[in-house]
Scaffold this active site. Sequence first.
Site, PDB file in Angstrom:
ATOM      1  N   ASP A 182       0.855  -1.125   0.076  1.00 35.29           N
ATOM      2  CA  ASP A 182       0.026   0.015   0.130  1.00 35.29           C
ATOM      3  C   ASP A 182       0.986   1.450  -0.074  1.00 35.29           C
ATOM      4  OD1 ASP A 182      -1.836   2.180   0.567  1.00 35.29           O
ATOM      5  OD2 ASP A 182      -2.732   1.226   2.245  1.00 35.29           O
ATOM      6  N   SER A 213      -1.189  13.956 -15.931  1.00 33.78           N
ATOM      7  CA  SER A 213      -2.223  13.638 -16.521  1.00 33.78           C
ATOM      8  C   SER A 213      -2.492  15.274 -17.396  1.00 33.78           C
ATOM      9  CB  SER A 213      -3.494  13.335 -15.925  1.00 33.78           C
ATOM     10  OG  SER A 213      -4.581  13.667 -16.753  1.00 33.78           O
ATOM     11  N   ALA A 214      -3.234  15.246 -18.638  1.00 32.46           N
ATOM     12  CA  ALA A 214      -3.743  16.108 -19.430  1.00 32.46           C
ATOM     13  C   ALA A 214      -4.706  16.818 -18.498  1.00 32.46           C
ATOM     14  CB  ALA A 214      -4.427  15.919 -20.667  1.00 32.46           C
ATOM     15  N   TYR A 271      -9.089  15.008  -9.363  1.00 30.95           N
ATOM     16  CA  TYR A 271      -8.007  14.205  -9.907  1.00 30.95           C
ATOM     17  C   TYR A 271      -6.722  15.207 -10.453  1.00 30.95           C
ATOM     18  CZ  TYR A 271      -5.578  11.055 -13.452  1.00 30.95           C
ATOM     19  OH  TYR A 271      -4.931  10.661 -13.875  1.00 30.95           O
ATOM     20  N   LYS A 301     -12.235   3.941 -19.364  1.00 32.87           N
ATOM     21  CA  LYS A 301     -12.231   5.052 -20.091  1.00 32.87           C
ATOM     22  C   LYS A 301     -12.920   4.788 -21.485  1.00 32.87           C
ATOM     23  CE  LYS A 301      -8.090   6.921 -17.805  1.00 32.87           C
ATOM     24  NZ  LYS A 301      -6.808   7.696 -18.033  1.00 32.87           N
ATOM     25  N   ALA A 302     -13.197   6.130 -22.103  1.00 33.95           N
ATOM     26  CA  ALA A 302     -13.904   5.856 -23.235  1.00 33.95           C
ATOM     27  C   ALA A 302     -13.670   4.907 -24.203  1.00 33.95           C
ATOM     28  CB  ALA A 302     -14.009   7.376 -24.209  1.00 33.95           C
ATOM     29  N   LYS A 315     -19.659  -1.564 -25.119  1.00 32.24           N
ATOM     30  CA  LYS A 315     -21.076  -1.172 -25.293  1.00 32.24           C
ATOM     31  C   LYS A 315     -21.278  -1.733 -26.887  1.00 32.24           C
ATOM     32  CE  LYS A 315     -21.382   2.794 -22.495  1.00 32.24           C
ATOM     33  NZ  LYS A 315     -21.705   4.235 -22.266  1.00 32.24           N
ATOM     34  N   ARG A 340     -11.458  14.299 -28.328  1.00 29.06           N
ATOM     35  CA  ARG A 340     -10.207  14.081 -27.372  1.00 29.06           C
ATOM     36  C   ARG A 340      -9.362  13.642 -28.515  1.00 29.06           C
ATOM     37  NH1 ARG A 340     -13.011  16.156 -24.195  1.00 29.06           N
ATOM     38  NH2 ARG A 340     -13.802  15.270 -21.830  1.00 29.06           N
TER      39      ARG A 340
END
Length: 323
Positions: free
Chosen positions: A53, A117-118, A148, A191-192, A199, A221
């Site tokens: 951890d 991250s962006a 985040y 994520k997408a 899906k 994106r």
Amino acid sequence: MDGILVCGAGGFIGGHLVQELLEVQRRPVRAVDAKPLATWYQRSEAAENVQLDLSLSDDCRRACEGMGQVYNLAADMGGMGFIENHKARCMLSVLINTHLLMAAREQAVERYFFSSSACVYNAHKQEDPEVTPLAESDAYPALPEDGYGWEKLFSERMCRHFREDFGVETRIARYHNVYGPSGTWEGGREKAPAAICRKVIEAKLDGSEEIEIWGDGSQSRSFMYVDDCIRGTQAIMQGDVTEPLNLGSSELVTISQLVDIVEDIAGISLKRRYDVSAPQGVKGRNSDNTEFRKAFGWEPSISLHDGMEQTYAWIYDQYMAQR
């Protein structure tokens, strides 16, 4: 002190990084993650695999012992649905980077990499799908993604000041939407690209031929395939640039265009249902790779269609195995 430590090794990018390091480096690799080893996305017997951890300082000391390089990819995070609904959990990842930096300093590691991250970029610069690519300087004045993004930006500053004050050689990459096989594809953290693959597979196999899309589909994106991410990560780690660098593709698409690509791969055309109440993030985000090209002479270039073919095939196999 010749070992390489990969933190977050049980996750998506970390798992790929461990595999690459084992192939190209002739140094021992210690792979660490908070998850039980049986749940890691990838695990190699050639690495020293350890469950720790890293939000705890004692565990960070154990992880860094004998290590010459540290890659910090560990964080409690996920896609937009996760980070918009778990801001405190995302912020708590600051403990990981803080304790790892302290342990790295104590162990006198030769180099320390932080995966930013962006999401650190000013939201006011991302209000139009036809977004101007984001340069590194666009992180200030600061208005990052709540939760985040703030944690990532603060942790970038921690890396900078540990380098300036204590001599820890830190390197920072701002990842732009990394995707590919061997990552989260269901459960709420995906994520997408992975979510849309799942899906489309579900709609094709259950005969509904309908897909729900978060937002109105116009949000834009760029998406970087994981192989490009691993190559860029190692370039930044071994390079001389001490300031944060974008690491992302400059191939901009809308979410609707991303669905087009996956439908083409699957050989199906679906009815689309848009949920504008769902989490969707900023309206537009793209990576300005000028500084990265200047430093390394290349940029992420694997096309979205080629990368999504690999991703779709892997998720299809996982889906069928579950069924």
